[in-house]
Design a protein around this motif. Structure first.
Motif, PDB file in Angstrom:
ATOM      1  N   ASP A 129      -3.850  17.746 -39.885  1.00 43.22           N
ATOM      2  CA  ASP A 129      -4.554  18.614 -40.836  1.00 43.22           C
ATOM      3  C   ASP A 129      -3.668  19.765 -41.310  1.00 43.22           C
ATOM      4  OD1 ASP A 129      -6.789  16.998 -40.618  1.00 43.22           O
ATOM      5  OD2 ASP A 129      -7.914  18.415 -39.341  1.00 43.22           O
ATOM      6  N   ALA A 130      -2.692  20.160 -40.460  1.00 43.13           N
ATOM      7  CA  ALA A 130      -1.751  21.232 -40.813  1.00 43.13           C
ATOM      8  C   ALA A 130      -0.492  20.680 -41.472  1.00 43.13           C
ATOM      9  CB  ALA A 130      -1.392  22.035 -39.555  1.00 43.13           C
ATOM     10  N   GLY A 131      -0.434  19.357 -41.693  1.00 43.48           N
ATOM     11  CA  GLY A 131       0.721  18.748 -42.343  1.00 43.48           C
ATOM     12  C   GLY A 131       1.855  18.401 -41.399  1.00 43.48           C
ATOM     13  N   ILE A 132       1.603  18.418 -40.096  1.00 41.29           N
ATOM     14  CA  ILE A 132       2.624  18.160 -39.085  1.00 41.29           C
ATOM     15  C   ILE A 132       2.423  16.763 -38.509  1.00 41.29           C
ATOM     16  CG2 ILE A 132       3.617  18.945 -36.889  1.00 41.29           C
ATOM     17  CD1 ILE A 132       3.851  20.986 -39.251  1.00 41.29           C
ATOM     18  N   GLY A 133       3.489  15.989 -38.434  1.00 46.17           N
ATOM     19  CA  GLY A 133       3.407  14.680 -37.813  1.00 46.17           C
ATOM     20  C   GLY A 133       3.546  14.792 -36.307  1.00 46.17           C
ATOM     21  N   PHE A 134       2.747  14.026 -35.590  1.00 48.71           N
ATOM     22  CA  PHE A 134       2.819  13.999 -34.132  1.00 48.71           C
ATOM     23  C   PHE A 134       2.520  12.586 -33.666  1.00 48.71           C
ATOM     24  CE2 PHE A 134       0.636  14.159 -29.990  1.00 48.71           C
ATOM     25  CZ  PHE A 134       1.644  14.712 -29.224  1.00 48.71           C
ATOM     26  N   GLU A 135       3.400  12.069 -32.823  1.00 45.32           N
ATOM     27  CA  GLU A 135       3.209  10.733 -32.266  1.00 45.32           C
ATOM     28  C   GLU A 135       3.604  10.746 -30.802  1.00 45.32           C
ATOM     29  OE1 GLU A 135       5.530   7.856 -34.456  1.00 45.32           O
ATOM     30  OE2 GLU A 135       5.008   8.775 -36.382  1.00 45.32           O
ATOM     31  N   ARG A 136       2.987   9.849 -30.033  1.00 47.45           N
ATOM     32  CA  ARG A 136       3.378   9.622 -28.644  1.00 47.45           C
ATOM     33  C   ARG A 136       4.176   8.320 -28.608  1.00 47.45           C
ATOM     34  NH1 ARG A 136       3.871  12.567 -24.780  1.00 47.45           N
ATOM     35  NH2 ARG A 136       3.165  11.059 -23.304  1.00 47.45           N
ATOM     36  N   TRP A 137       5.408   8.393 -28.117  1.00 42.85           N
ATOM     37  CA  TRP A 137       6.289   7.249 -28.017  1.00 42.85           C
ATOM     38  C   TRP A 137       6.604   6.962 -26.552  1.00 42.85           C
ATOM     39  CZ3 TRP A 137      10.939   7.344 -31.890  1.00 42.85           C
ATOM     40  CH2 TRP A 137      10.454   7.314 -33.209  1.00 42.85           C
ATOM     41  N   ASP A 138       7.163   5.796 -26.319  1.00 40.35           N
ATOM     42  CA  ASP A 138       7.620   5.438 -24.990  1.00 40.35           C
ATOM     43  C   ASP A 138       8.959   6.133 -24.736  1.00 40.35           C
ATOM     44  OD1 ASP A 138       8.109   4.215 -22.555  1.00 40.35           O
ATOM     45  OD2 ASP A 138       8.940   2.416 -23.483  1.00 40.35           O
ATOM     46  N   ALA A 139       8.989   6.952 -23.703  1.00 44.50           N
ATOM     47  CA  ALA A 139      10.230   7.640 -23.328  1.00 44.50           C
ATOM     48  C   ALA A 139      10.619   7.247 -21.906  1.00 44.50           C
ATOM     49  CB  ALA A 139      10.050   9.146 -23.444  1.00 44.50           C
TER      50      ALA A 139
ATOM     51  N   ASP B 109      -6.253  16.903 -25.381  1.00 44.38           N
ATOM     52  CA  ASP B 109      -6.564  15.548 -25.822  1.00 44.38           C
ATOM     53  C   ASP B 109      -5.590  15.123 -26.923  1.00 44.38           C
ATOM     54  OD1 ASP B 109      -8.521  13.215 -26.056  1.00 44.38           O
ATOM     55  OD2 ASP B 109      -8.507  14.033 -28.110  1.00 44.38           O
ATOM     56  N   ASP B 110      -4.847  14.013 -26.692  1.00 41.85           N
ATOM     57  CA  ASP B 110      -3.835  13.567 -27.664  1.00 41.85           C
ATOM     58  C   ASP B 110      -4.419  13.299 -29.046  1.00 41.85           C
ATOM     59  OD1 ASP B 110      -1.678  13.781 -25.946  1.00 41.85           O
ATOM     60  OD2 ASP B 110      -1.590  11.650 -25.471  1.00 41.85           O
ATOM     61  N   ALA B 111      -5.602  12.690 -29.107  1.00 39.97           N
ATOM     62  CA  ALA B 111      -6.213  12.389 -30.409  1.00 39.97           C
ATOM     63  C   ALA B 111      -6.553  13.676 -31.150  1.00 39.97           C
ATOM     64  CB  ALA B 111      -7.457  11.521 -30.236  1.00 39.97           C
ATOM     65  N   ALA B 112      -7.081  14.661 -30.445  1.00 39.68           N
ATOM     66  CA  ALA B 112      -7.409  15.947 -31.076  1.00 39.68           C
ATOM     67  C   ALA B 112      -6.139  16.670 -31.514  1.00 39.68           C
ATOM     68  CB  ALA B 112      -8.234  16.818 -30.124  1.00 39.68           C
ATOM     69  N   ILE B 113      -5.103  16.633 -30.677  1.00 37.78           N
ATOM     70  CA  ILE B 113      -3.823  17.263 -31.034  1.00 37.78           C
ATOM     71  C   ILE B 113      -3.268  16.620 -32.300  1.00 37.78           C
ATOM     72  CG2 ILE B 113      -1.410  17.526 -30.323  1.00 37.78           C
ATOM     73  CD1 ILE B 113      -2.491  17.797 -27.407  1.00 37.78           C
TER      74      ILE B 113
ATOM     75  N   MET C  36       1.682  17.475 -19.127  1.00 31.24           N
ATOM     76  CA  MET C  36       0.697  17.068 -20.094  1.00 31.24           C
ATOM     77  C   MET C  36       0.954  17.805 -21.415  1.00 31.24           C
ATOM     78  SD  MET C  36      -3.440  17.690 -20.137  1.00 31.24           S
ATOM     79  CE  MET C  36      -3.675  16.761 -18.661  1.00 31.24           C
ATOM     80  N   THR C  37       0.932  17.093 -22.505  1.00 28.29           N
ATOM     81  CA  THR C  37       1.080  17.700 -23.820  1.00 28.29           C
ATOM     82  C   THR C  37      -0.149  18.557 -24.085  1.00 28.29           C
ATOM     83  OG1 THR C  37       2.307  15.780 -24.606  1.00 28.29           O
ATOM     84  CG2 THR C  37       1.365  17.232 -26.283  1.00 28.29           C
ATOM     85  N   THR C  38       0.088  19.788 -24.530  1.00 25.21           N
ATOM     86  CA  THR C  38      -1.002  20.718 -24.810  1.00 25.21           C
ATOM     87  C   THR C  38      -0.725  21.416 -26.120  1.00 25.21           C
ATOM     88  OG1 THR C  38      -1.300  21.098 -22.440  1.00 25.21           O
ATOM     89  CG2 THR C  38      -2.308  22.698 -23.921  1.00 25.21           C
ATOM     90  N   LEU C  39      -1.772  21.621 -26.906  1.00 28.27           N
ATOM     91  CA  LEU C  39      -1.672  22.393 -28.141  1.00 28.27           C
ATOM     92  C   LEU C  39      -2.434  23.693 -27.949  1.00 28.27           C
ATOM     93  CD1 LEU C  39      -0.702  22.444 -31.115  1.00 28.27           C
ATOM     94  CD2 LEU C  39      -2.976  21.566 -31.725  1.00 28.27           C
ATOM     95  N   TYR C  40      -1.749  24.806 -28.200  1.00 26.58           N
ATOM     96  CA  TYR C  40      -2.353  26.137 -28.154  1.00 26.58           C
ATOM     97  C   TYR C  40      -2.576  26.572 -29.594  1.00 26.58           C
ATOM     98  CZ  TYR C  40      -0.841  25.947 -23.343  1.00 26.58           C
ATOM     99  OH  TYR C  40      -0.655  25.550 -22.040  1.00 26.58           O
ATOM    100  N   VAL C  41      -3.788  27.036 -29.906  1.00 23.77           N
ATOM    101  CA  VAL C  41      -4.132  27.441 -31.265  1.00 23.77           C
ATOM    102  C   VAL C  41      -4.541  28.909 -31.228  1.00 23.77           C
ATOM    103  CG1 VAL C  41      -5.643  27.006 -33.236  1.00 23.77           C
ATOM    104  CG2 VAL C  41      -4.931  25.096 -31.772  1.00 23.77           C
TER     105      VAL C  41
END
Length: 186
Positions: free
Chosen positions: A30-40, A20-24, A1-6
């Motif tokens: 908001d920090a200027g970083i692009g993040f997307e979920r793609w089909d892998a 949560d992907d939407a929250a991540i 599972m993708t997780t963001l640690y702050v």
């Protein structure tokens, strides 16, 4: 599972995690970083070389090249058996920046991509299907763990490929590494 640690950048023991992907996506944006979920979901044989991996994801790679002006793409693939795994881990573990955007699409496995932005460290435990786009000049590091298992497509505007400017800051060594995250002991 993708997780963001702050974490606050001065308190590596005060982190919180978000699954949560939407929250991540929102926090990273908001920090200027692009993040997307793609089909892998492309099946890659154990011995697939760079050409085979790029061919499996050619449509997505070509679209990114057109949209963002990338000129080259390559593949980094490391397994627990790789003879230079410790050397490669050390290379990416120190905080550094790049003079161009850094874009990575994880097609297999996972790794910990840490960003040092505005008094915080954002540690993205990226997994297959995650695409991260880090703007030029962003302080960051990457941990693949002592027994790496990941394959990532990297895109560049610089034909030299991966060129880092190390900051000399030891911050990366003060924060939890991939194998210290909950459920990640290797």
């Amino acid at each position: 599972m993708t997780t963001l640690y702050v974490y606050p950048d001065s308190q590596p023991d005060q982190g919180r995690h978000i699954d949560d992907d939407a929250a991540i996506t929102r926090i990273l944006a908001d920090a200027g970083i692009g993040f997307e979920r793609w089909d892998a979901s492309q099946e890659l044989p154990p011995g697939a070389d760079q050409e085979a991996i790029l061919a499996a994801y050619a449509d997505d790679v070509e679209r990114l090249k057109r949209e963002r002006g990338f000129t080259t793409a390559d593949v980094v693939r490391l397994t627990p058996e790789h003879p230079q795994r410790a050397e490669f881990r050390e290379k990416f573990l120190d905080e550094h920046t790049h003079s161009e955007d850094e874009v990575r699409f994880f097609v297999e496995g996972s790794g910990l991509f840490c960003l040092h932005i505005d008094g915080e460290v954002l540690g993205l435990h990226a997994e297959a299907g995650d695409l991260i786009a880090v703007p030029a000049g962003t302080r960051h590091w990457f941990d693949m763990g002592p027994a790496p298992h990941f394959t990532a497509i990297r895109l560049f505007t610089n034909t030299e490929g991966w060129v880092a400017q190390f900051t000399g800051d030891g911050i990366a060594r003060r924060f939890p590494m991939l194998d210290a995250l909950p459920g990640q002991a290797q």
